[in-house]
Design an enzyme around this catalytic site. Structure first.
Site, PDB file in Angstrom:
ATOM      1  N   LYS A  21      49.963  37.543  37.031  1.00  0.00           N
ATOM      2  CA  LYS A  21      49.024  38.451  37.711  1.00  0.00           C
ATOM      3  C   LYS A  21      49.001  38.134  39.209  1.00  0.00           C
ATOM      4  CE  LYS A  21      46.243  39.163  33.589  1.00  0.00           C
ATOM      5  NZ  LYS A  21      45.137  38.743  32.720  1.00  0.00           N
ATOM      6  N   GLN A  77      40.022  35.229  32.420  1.00  0.00           N
ATOM      7  CA  GLN A  77      41.111  35.230  31.447  1.00  0.00           C
ATOM      8  C   GLN A  77      40.585  34.791  30.079  1.00  0.00           C
ATOM      9  OE1 GLN A  77      44.127  36.390  32.121  1.00  0.00           O
ATOM     10  NE2 GLN A  77      44.971  35.945  30.106  1.00  0.00           N
ATOM     11  N   ASP A 128      39.020  44.598  34.178  1.00  0.00           N
ATOM     12  CA  ASP A 128      39.538  44.657  32.799  1.00  0.00           C
ATOM     13  C   ASP A 128      38.898  45.821  32.037  1.00  0.00           C
ATOM     14  OD1 ASP A 128      41.431  42.725  32.001  1.00  0.00           O
ATOM     15  OD2 ASP A 128      39.917  41.145  31.921  1.00  0.00           O
TER      16      ASP A 128
HETATM   17  N1  GUN Z   1      43.960  37.639  27.589  1.00  0.00           N
HETATM   18  C1  GUN Z   1      44.988  38.348  27.041  1.00  0.00           C
HETATM   19  N2  GUN Z   1      45.020  39.596  27.548  1.00  0.00           N
HETATM   20  C2  GUN Z   1      44.004  39.680  28.435  1.00  0.00           C
HETATM   21  C3  GUN Z   1      43.541  40.709  29.295  1.00  0.00           C
HETATM   22  O1  GUN Z   1      44.055  41.828  29.332  1.00  0.00           O
HETATM   23  N3  GUN Z   1      42.469  40.390  30.076  1.00  0.00           N
HETATM   24  C4  GUN Z   1      41.887  39.171  30.030  1.00  0.00           C
HETATM   25  N4  GUN Z   1      40.838  38.964  30.819  1.00  0.00           N
HETATM   26  N5  GUN Z   1      42.280  38.195  29.253  1.00  0.00           N
HETATM   27  C5  GUN Z   1      43.348  38.452  28.461  1.00  0.00           C
END
Ligand code: GUN
Length: 282
Positions: A53, A97, A120
């Site tokens: 990211k 996350q 998200d």
């Molecule tokens: N863990 C796995 N996929 C995601 C996601 O799309 N967002 C977040 N915050 N954590 C994750």
């Protein structure tokens, strides 16, 4: 024989478009859109996701900060960090996350993020907005799937759409987005009786199960569009999706590979959401 939907190429194209918009934003306002990612603990998969990211943000000119907290951080400390970031004008998007360590309530943490910074789109307000169709952000993976359909010229209207998986992150919002575009949607899950009777009718099949080889050619309709959201690691370390790609490739009209299908789109949609958040906060 299917056409392969090249998520890497489509993603690169969209990231190019986002980079141009970020540059225009930065020139106009004198600062760049910014994303802060919080990671708790040392989960190796999460560390890789967060690094990816960060790299993607840098590529398009979004300012990216990563805050690493120890696995034993208290929920109270994490919540007060989120409060601080919510009030920080220099932070446009906040992402915690997942998964979080067991002693922390994920729902409390997600819902503490200001809905305007919830890139998200996992918090209650954004989930409600998605269901009603009055949204600013869409959750990244389902939004990425819709972009793949749009940019491949695949219309959803009137199609039988089957989603396998009912998670809050993929299955439920995926169903909502397909409904918004006039699909007739069935959501299947681990308790579905006679899964095949549903999948074999699907014009568009989205699988988010998390089991390698789960969707086989005998389960799908001739000419179906097959979207594979699964990311599964095989014993030899290779990544694979939920779909038996070779078998379904012969029968489908379109199919996404893993890797290189939905995966790259997820981060691309996060970049898009961060830019949207920044524009909304002006
Ligand atoms: N863990 C796995 N996929 C995601 C996601 O799309 N967002 C977040 N915050 N954590 C994750």
């Amino acid at each position: 024989m299917a056409r392969i939907i090249d998520g890497k190429a489509i993603s690169a194209q969209i990231r190019g478009e986002i980079a141009e918009k970020v540059a225009a934003f930065t020139a106009q306002h004198g600062f760049s859109p910014s994303l802060t990612v919080i990671i708790v603990g040392e989960d190796p998969a999460s560390l890789v996701y967060v690094k990816n990211k960060h790299k993607a943000c840098e590529q398009v000119g979004i300012k990216s900060d990563i805050i690493r907290l120890p696995a034993d951080v208290s929920e109270t400390e994490l919540l007060s960090l989120i409060d601080k970031l919510n009030n920080d004008k220099g932070v446009n998007g906040i992402l915690v996350q997942l998964p979080l360590p067991k002693h922390i309530n994920e729902e409390s943490v997600i819902c503490r993020i200001s809905p305007k910074k919830d890139v998200d789109a996992f918090g209650y307000e954004n989930v409600g907005r998605i269901l009603t169709g009055n949204f600013d952000f869409l959750p990244c993976t389902p939004a990425g799937v819709m972009e793949l359909l749009h940019r491949s010229g695949i219309s959803v209207t009137g199609k039988d759409c089957v989603v396998i998986g009912r998670s809050n992150i993929v299955g439920k919002p995926m169903a909502a987005l397909l409904m918004h575009e006039n699909g007739t949607v069935t959501v299947c899950h681990s308790k579905t009786a006679d899964l095949r009777s549903h999948t074999s009718r699907a014009d568009i099949l989205v699988s988010s199960v998390g089991k390698a080889g789960f969707v086989t050619a005998d389960m799908i309709k001739d000419g179906a569009v097959i979207i594979d959201v699964g990311i599964n690691r095989l014993q030899d370390g290779k990544l694979t999706g939920d779909v038996d790609f070779e078998g379904c490739f012969e029968k489908a009209s379109y199919i996404t590979p893993v890797p290189g299908g939905v995966g790259p789109m997820t981060i691309t949609m996060l970049l898009q959401n961060t830019l949207t958040a920044a524009n909304k906060q002006i």
